[in-house]
Design an enzyme around this catalytic site. Structure first.
Site, short mmCIF file in Angstrom:
data_model
loop_
_atom_site.label_atom_id
_atom_site.label_comp_id
_atom_site.label_asym_id
_atom_site.label_seq_id
_atom_site.Cartn_x
_atom_site.Cartn_y
_atom_site.Cartn_z
N ASN A 141 0.84 -1.20 0.00
CA ASN A 141 0.00 0.00 0.00
C ASN A 141 0.88 1.25 0.00
O ASN A 141 1.63 1.50 0.94
CB ASN A 141 -0.89 0.02 1.25
CG ASN A 141 -1.65 1.34 1.39
OD1 ASN A 141 -2.62 1.58 0.71
ND2 ASN A 141 -1.16 2.22 2.27
N GLU A 142 0.86 1.98 -1.11
CA GLU A 142 1.38 3.35 -1.23
C GLU A 142 2.88 3.51 -1.04
O GLU A 142 3.36 4.59 -0.74
CB GLU A 142 0.63 4.30 -0.27
CG GLU A 142 -0.85 4.43 -0.60
CD GLU A 142 -1.61 5.44 0.26
OE1 GLU A 142 -1.04 5.89 1.27
OE2 GLU A 142 -2.75 5.77 -0.08
N ILE A 143 3.65 2.43 -1.23
CA ILE A 143 5.11 2.57 -1.07
C ILE A 143 5.73 3.19 -2.31
O ILE A 143 6.62 4.04 -2.22
CB ILE A 143 5.76 1.22 -0.73
CG1 ILE A 143 5.21 0.71 0.61
CG2 ILE A 143 7.28 1.38 -0.63
CD1 ILE A 143 5.75 -0.63 1.03
N SER A 192 -0.36 -0.45 -4.72
CA SER A 192 -1.61 0.30 -4.84
C SER A 192 -1.43 1.63 -4.10
O SER A 192 -1.12 1.63 -2.91
CB SER A 192 -2.76 -0.49 -4.22
OG SER A 192 -3.98 0.19 -4.35
#
Length: 640
Positions: A247-249, A303
């Protein structure tokens, strides 16, 4: 508080002669006539010999050696019933019992529940970028759903009943997909079992989120074992649709400027990107290929794929659009910022009154100035942001109960605008997953269901916005465009749109039929109408538009109301709302004039709430348990 340690059940497992481990079901062929499966399992035995393995009673002799054996056994199901996502049919499941015998004596057994379905992630270049959608059982599916966080700050307290209720509440709101956020945990088996049973597809993040991770050899091995463990545990679930790396890395590295905040050198910054690619573009996808039975297991590295500040985030991949809330843009920006697949977006609202009261150990002090209430908003500017949005669309109440009510309406209004913009853009947009379904404690948050399991106004609105058939209105420069949308596999013939413009007291101003005898397959755009044509010289602040879509059998396919002004501008009359008790768990509510956003207050679950009750109409509502007193409020009570 102890935050590390053993928190799941501890077991001692004993076996004699042989042990079945790690049963994996591979779906080789799926047609209307048959499903060809391979049953892969590891068998540990203490002696060489001929054994019999049985799949649902069908025997096959196999030679096993002492120690670890890898075995594959074919199995066929005739005329298979497909596992269908919610809204398309039943999520049919099959029980497979795998047992091992020696000399006619059963010595080991395992059971697996599976569903027969195909899921594909389709990404194809087109004139506007690249598509992003899921094809289920050969049909494009519009994904309607939400994001999931752990259901309690103290993980051992999450019961099987809580998992089941939250997933059933998702099904009731017409969802077909849930994204398990990478900042939480790999959920209990009961979560995936509930998704299997209710036709909810799972977008599964691996548990990496919003941070930089090392890429050294020891960590790589740790990650591979983590992937192996979760693949082995979860891959037989028919609900599992997609593995996502994190998530969002990717966005954190590219956009969040952590490198400059922490004064990374150029070499260290390059190492962060190198480690990121090693873990999420090599170690994890290679481990999936190694341990998953199917070469069609889908993997998505991060994502979102592109941060919301970049224009490409709207033309390809999945998008986390946070221009609303974090960017403090107005809700209407959702009409412009429409991605191919919206996997995260949201806005905060207060929990229900019952959950707010639970914040207090003693008698609750329901005041916006109360320190306990303020402390249950963890965004440093959360109250300020909510107030700034609230004054755009509503009057800001000083009374706590009314503020709580408007806060929930505000959240629901914002998400309704977003979802309708996404659905109107079908098939350019093929998915909308709002942030978030649930809470881990009693809090002001983005959730649609609060910590105690109560539906906020948002969840009632989600249920309406996610209906398989809807009629939506888009306003552009004084012109109204109308879209009928159908997400089911069946189509509707002879469709027509009926429009009524009414005053708030029920007086009809205009009745018209837009288009007759059209086919509603996926999306149907009707003839536009100008507000001037519909309203004429009348004050639009005192009017609403009622839209009805009918099929050739005259049955209503979809219905909605459209208001020409923001809530704070509406010239509402005081409604006389009456509640009639039909039975201990059913009431009928009626009104003389428009009652906008009717709020039923009581310690029970209402089958519908925060709804518009049209002039001189009534509505039946069921209750989850009998209630002596029901209080009622409408928007008029706050705006006047």
């Amino acid at each position: 508080m102890v935050t590390a340690g053993i928190w799941k059940d501890v077991k001692l497992n004993f076996w004699n002669q042989a042990k079945l481990e790690n049963v994996k079901i591979e779906q080789k062929v799926l047609t209307k006539q048959k499903a060809d499966l391979n049953i892969h399992t590891e068998i540990i035995t203490d002696k060489d010999g001929i054994y019999t393995i049985l799949i649902n009673g069908q025997p096959q002799n196999i030679a096993l050696k002492s120690g670890l054996n890898s075995v594959s056994v074919p199995y066929q199901i005739q005329k298979p019933k497909l596992w269908q996502p919610n809204g398309w049919g039943d999520p049919n499941l099959y029980e497979l019992k795998i047992s091992l015998r020696k000399n006619s004596k059963q010595i080991a057994e395992k059971s697996e529940r599976i569903g027969l379905r195909t899921v594909e992630l389709i990404q194809e270049k087109d004139a506007k970028g690249k598509s992003f959608y899921f094809k289920v059982n050969g049909n494009p599916m519009y994904a309607k759903g939400t994001n999931w966080i752990p259901a309690d700050s103290f993980l051992p307290r999450i019961s099987k009943e809580k998992y089941q209720k939250l997933i059933k509440d998702s099904k009731e709101a017409h969802m077909n997909m849930i994204r398990v956020w990478g900042g939480g945990i790999y959920e209990d088996d009961e979560f995936y079992k509930a998704c299997d049973e209710n036709g909810i597809l799972v977008w599964q993040d691996f548990m990496f989120a919003g941070s930089f991770y090392p890429g050294d050899e020891n960590f790589q091995q740790n990650v591979e074992l983590e992937v192996k463990d979760q693949i082995n545990r979860l891959q037989n679930h028919p609900s599992l649709a997609l593995w996502c790396g994190n998530n969002e890395i990717d966005e954190a590295i590219v956009n969040w400027k952590f490198q400059s905040q922490f004064k990374y050198s150029k070499e260290d910054s390059l190492q962060v990107w190198k480690d990121y690619n090693k873990i999420f573009h090599e170690i994890i996808p290679n481990a999936i290929k190694k341990y998953a039975t199917s070469d069609k297991t889908m993997y998505w590295p991060s994502s979102p794929s592109i941060g919301w500040a970049h224009k490409e985030s709207l033309t390809e991949g999945d998008s986390h659009y946070w221009g609303v809330w974090w960017g403090e843009q107005p809700f209407e920006i959702y009409n412009e910022k429409v991605p191919r697949f919206a996997s995260e977006y949201g806005f905060q609202g207060m929990p229900t009154l019952e959950t707010t009261k639970s914040m207090f150990s003693g008698k609750p002090d329901l005041s916006l100035q109360n320190g306990t209430v303020k402390a249950h908003e963890k965004h440093s500017r959360g109250w300020e942001i909510i107030d700034n949005y609230m004054k755009r669309d509503y009057k800001i109440p000083t009374d706590f109960v009314k503020y709580n009510y408007i806060s929930q309406l505000l959240q629901a209004r914002g998400m309704q605008i977003a979802i309708e913009a996404h659905r109107r853009a079908k098939p350019y947009n093929m998915g909308t997953l709002y942030w978030q379904l649930n809470d881990c404690w009693p809090v002001v948050s983005w959730s649609s269901i609060d910590y105690l399991g109560n539906w906020k106004a948002l969840h009632y609105q989600i249920k309406r916005s996610f209906e398989n058939q809807v009629i939506l209105t888009e306003e552009k420069d004084g012109v109204l465009n109308f879209y009928a949308i159908n997400d089911e596999l069946k189509s509707f013939e002879g469709v027509q749109l009926e429009m009524e413009v009414n005053k708030f007291d029920g007086e009809n101003v205009l009745t018209a039929v837009s288009i007759q005898n059209q086919k509603l397959d996926q999306i149907l755009k009707f003839d536009p109408a100008t507000i001037a044509e519909l309203v004429g010289d009348l004050d639009k602040n005192g009017l609403f538009l009622n839209l009805i879509v009918r099929g050739k059998d005259e049955k209503i396919i979809a219905e909605s109301n459209y208001f020409f002004s923001k809530p704070k501008e509406l010239k509402l009359s005081k409604p006389t709302i009456k509640i009639k008790k039909i039975s201990p768990t059913e009431i009928e509510i009626s009104t003389d004039v428009l009652a906008k956003d009717v709020y039923l207050i009581g310690d029970t679950h209402f089958s519908d709430n925060f709804f518009n009750l049209l002039p001189k109409t009534s509505k039946k509502i069921s209750l989850s348990k009998p209630l002596g007193k029901i209080d009622v409020m409408s928007l008029w009570d706050v705006m006047n």
